[in-house]
Write an enzyme that holds these catalytic residues in place. Structure first.
Site, mmCIF file in Angstrom:
data_model
loop_
_atom_site.group_PDB
_atom_site.id
_atom_site.type_symbol
_atom_site.label_atom_id
_atom_site.label_comp_id
_atom_site.label_asym_id
_atom_site.label_seq_id
_atom_site.Cartn_x
_atom_site.Cartn_y
_atom_site.Cartn_z
ATOM 1 N N CYS A 1 -2.460 9.161 2.443
ATOM 2 C CA CYS A 1 -2.195 8.693 1.082
ATOM 3 C C CYS A 1 -3.401 8.981 0.198
ATOM 4 C CB CYS A 1 -1.893 7.206 1.094
ATOM 5 S SG CYS A 1 -3.186 6.267 1.918
ATOM 6 N N GLU B 1 0.892 -1.171 0.000
ATOM 7 C CA GLU B 1 0.000 0.000 0.000
ATOM 8 C C GLU B 1 0.924 1.214 0.000
ATOM 9 O OE1 GLU B 1 -3.222 0.018 -0.225
ATOM 10 O OE2 GLU B 1 -3.658 -2.096 0.087
ATOM 11 N N LEU B 2 1.057 1.862 -1.148
ATOM 12 C CA LEU B 2 2.126 2.852 -1.303
ATOM 13 C C LEU B 2 1.569 4.269 -1.480
ATOM 14 C CD1 LEU B 2 4.401 0.606 -3.546
ATOM 15 C CD2 LEU B 2 4.310 0.771 -1.058
#
Ligand code: NAD
Length: 457
Positions: A264, A230-231
């Site tokens: 994010c 999960e970037l």
């Protein structure tokens, strides 16, 4: 020992022991030693523990929220929302633990039965970031434990206390020894690398920057370790010509400012149709200007501190550079006097689509606005990034908004709303924003592997 800093005060308020290489090996010993017995527990047994953990987190909601604010800096309402969200992963995966499905069917040629069973992948290394210290941990722990995997979690060194507190909740909920291990570790690289190269680790679930994720993918390849990634994100927020601008501004505030912009999922680039750009900019500026910046634990504060002065300076440098290359600051844009890692809600108008700011994950309360003339341009600009985590679209004609959502390259799209996160939905990115999904029906499969048994019956 490493100090944990309260970013609103700029001062340490706790110390945490950082695991050395031997302690990391001991954590792997524990996780590997407990793996078979944990995998053999009944789904109902695991579900009951997760359900008790959900209830305990709910009971301890306020102290956990205060702890998050203390070590992360975010405003208390954001921290409270995080605890609710984080606890829900325990509830959702308590429900999923007892619904793991297999397959049983006849092969097309009729020569055999195809039986597919699901198995826990094994001891899993979980690495989490500082921006959601509770939710990023439970989003991994809950599916891992539901699937029957033992775990080692390495929290971010800025925010280790929340993960340690939740681990205590899990232990009190009845987890056997060795199933959950937490190793605050610094420097992170060598410690994570050491564990990842231990052949007893079968799975890596990482949430953090794309840069570190890519490095870990290379390392995981050495032993073909399963990975979930999960970037980073660079979310576009597209406002179509027919959007309800008041709604779009409300959605923009949520999409931009959840966690003070350190998410994010934060809207990072606002693409607004030229016909409504002035109204949107004015209304967003007015709304951002009215928010209260201050220590997250204080009543009435909307935007807390960023996690560190270094993060705050990174955000300030991005804004300064954008403004010196033509962006117009309509509110904010200046570091306030005094202690603490504060940066004000900031709106930048008149950005050229090629402005360098738009290529960066800002991770702060800064909203850059670019205008567009045609929907094709909006989609092209939205997709002009290596990231693909989430996008937002506002427009009143649902079919037009849906058509844009359909063309945008991201794992998640919000239509006429500022959040998508839901433990019951698959969270994750396309392109360089990641591999795999957390939450939803997919989440548990990141910790399961299938076995096909061909049977002549
Ligand atoms: P980061 O990549 O610097 O750190 C994440 C974790 O990895 C931390 O625990 C850190 O200690 C560890 N780490 C750092 N260097 C490492 C190395 N060389 N080897 C192994 N581990 C290492 O990220 P961050 O600054 O903590 O968090 C912000 C980033 O996380 C942003 O890019 C954000 O978009 C991303 N993020 C993504 C999601 C998602 O679900 N896609 C959610 C939250 C945050």
């Amino acid at each position: 020992m490493v100090p944990v800093i309260d970013p609103a005060a700029g001062e340490p308020f706790a110390e945490v022991h950082m695991a050395g290489a031997d302690e990391c090996t001991a954590a792997v010993d524990a996780a590997a030693g407990a793996a078979d017995a944990w995998a053999a527990t009944s789904p109902r047994f695991r579900a009951d523990i997760l359900r008790r953990a959900y209830e305990a987190m709910t009971d301890q909601h306020e102290p956990l929220a205060r702890l998050i604010t203390r070590e992360n800096g975010k405003a208390l309402p954001d921290a409270r929302a995080e605890v609710t969200y984080a606890a829900e992963f325990f509830r959702w995966f308590a429900e999923e633990a007892v619904r793991i499905q297999g397959e049983f069917r006849t092969a097309p040629a009729g020569d055999k039965r195809i039986i597919v069973t699901q198995h826990p992948v094994g001891p899993s290394l979980l690495v989490t970031p500082w921006n959601f210290p509770a939710a990023m941990a439970t989003r991994k722990w809950a599916p891992a434990l539901a699937a029957g995997c033992t775990t080692i979690l390495k929290p971010a060194s800025e925010t280790p206390l929340t993960a340690l507190a939740i681990a205590e909740i899990l232990v009190a909920a009845g987890l056997p020894p060795g199933v959950v291990n937490v190793v605050p570790a610094s420097p992170a690289g060598p410690r994570v690398s050491g564990m990842l190269h231990d052949t007893r680790i079968k799975n890596l679930s990482f949430t953090g920057s794309t840069e570190v994720g890519v490095a870990l993918l290379h390392e995981a390849a050495d032993q073909v370790v399963r990975t979930s990634m999960e970037l980073g994100g660079n979310a576009p927020f597209v406002v179509l010509e027919d959007a309800d601008i008041d709604d779009a501004v409300q959605g923009a505030l949520v999409a931009k400012l959840r966690n003070g912009g350190a998410a994010c999922t934060a809207a990072n680039r606002f693409y607004v149709h030229a016909a409504v750009a002035m109204e949107f900019t004015e209304k967003l500026t007015f709304a951002m200007n009215g928010l209260r910046l201050g220590p997250g634990l204080h009543d009435g504060v909307d935007i807390g501190a960023l996690v560190s002065v270094a993060e705050r300076d990174k955000v300030a440098a991005l804004v300064d550079k954008a403004s010196s290359s033509g962006a117009r600051i309509t509110t904010g844009g200046k570091i306030p006097d005094g202690a603490g890692a504060f940066y004000p809600p900031t709106v930048l108008a008149d950005l050229d689509p090629t402005n360098d700011l738009l290529a960066n994950e800002i991770f702060g309360p800064v909203a850059p606005i670019v205008t567009f003339e045609s929907v094709d341009d909006a989609v092209r600009l939205a997709n002009d990034t290596p990231y693909g985590l989430i996008s937002y679209v506002y427009g009143q004609a649902f079919q037009d908004a849906f058509a844009v959502a359909d063309r945008i390259e991201s794992g998640m799209v919000a239509i006429n709303r500022g959040t998508v996160s839901d433990p019951a939905a698959p969270f994750g990115g396309m392109k360089e924003s990641g591999i795999g999904r957390e939450g939803g029906f997919a989440g548990i499969h990141e910790f399961l592997e299938s076995k096909y048994i061909a049977a002549s019956i």
